[in-house]
Design a protein around this motif. Sequence first.
Motif, short mmCIF file in Angstrom:
data_model
loop_
_atom_site.label_atom_id
_atom_site.label_comp_id
_atom_site.label_asym_id
_atom_site.label_seq_id
_atom_site.Cartn_x
_atom_site.Cartn_y
_atom_site.Cartn_z
N LEU A 10 0.82 -1.21 0.00
CA LEU A 10 0.00 0.00 0.00
C LEU A 10 0.86 1.27 0.00
N ARG A 11 1.90 1.30 0.81
CA ARG A 11 2.76 2.49 0.85
C ARG A 11 3.43 2.73 -0.51
N GLU A 12 3.95 1.65 -1.08
CA GLU A 12 4.57 1.75 -2.42
C GLU A 12 3.56 2.28 -3.43
N PHE A 13 2.33 1.76 -3.39
CA PHE A 13 1.28 2.20 -4.31
C PHE A 13 0.98 3.69 -4.12
N ARG A 14 0.82 4.13 -2.87
CA ARG A 14 0.52 5.54 -2.59
C ARG A 14 1.64 6.46 -3.06
N GLU A 15 2.87 6.05 -2.81
CA GLU A 15 4.01 6.90 -3.14
C GLU A 15 4.33 6.94 -4.63
N ASN A 16 3.84 5.96 -5.38
CA ASN A 16 4.16 5.88 -6.81
C ASN A 16 2.91 5.64 -7.65
N THR A 17 1.83 6.31 -7.30
CA THR A 17 0.55 6.09 -7.97
C THR A 17 0.63 6.26 -9.48
N GLU A 18 1.31 7.30 -9.94
CA GLU A 18 1.39 7.54 -11.38
C GLU A 18 2.07 6.38 -12.11
N LYS A 19 3.08 5.80 -11.49
CA LYS A 19 3.77 4.65 -12.08
C LYS A 19 2.78 3.49 -12.29
#
Length: 81
Positions: A10-19
């Motif tokens: 979840l943290r990875e997703f939030r921090e790199n949403t555009e990716k």
Amino acid sequence: MATKINAVGLREFRENTEKYITAVKKNQSFTVLRRSRPVFNIVPADVWGDEGSWETVIDFSKIRKNGVPAQDVLQALARLG
């Protein structure tokens, strides 16, 4: 052909949403995990089978450049009854 589903924290997703948005546009899917447990899936819209069936009712960016705050819309709807 089955779509490969990748796991992402979840943290990875939030921090790199555009990716991840870019990847989903390229037909990739993701399962988002929180504390090692699946929380939700991100899949391309056409996986649902309703690609193109959305209708634009109103484009709030034509009212205000960056759109209209949801709270303003809800208040206006409440006044209508």
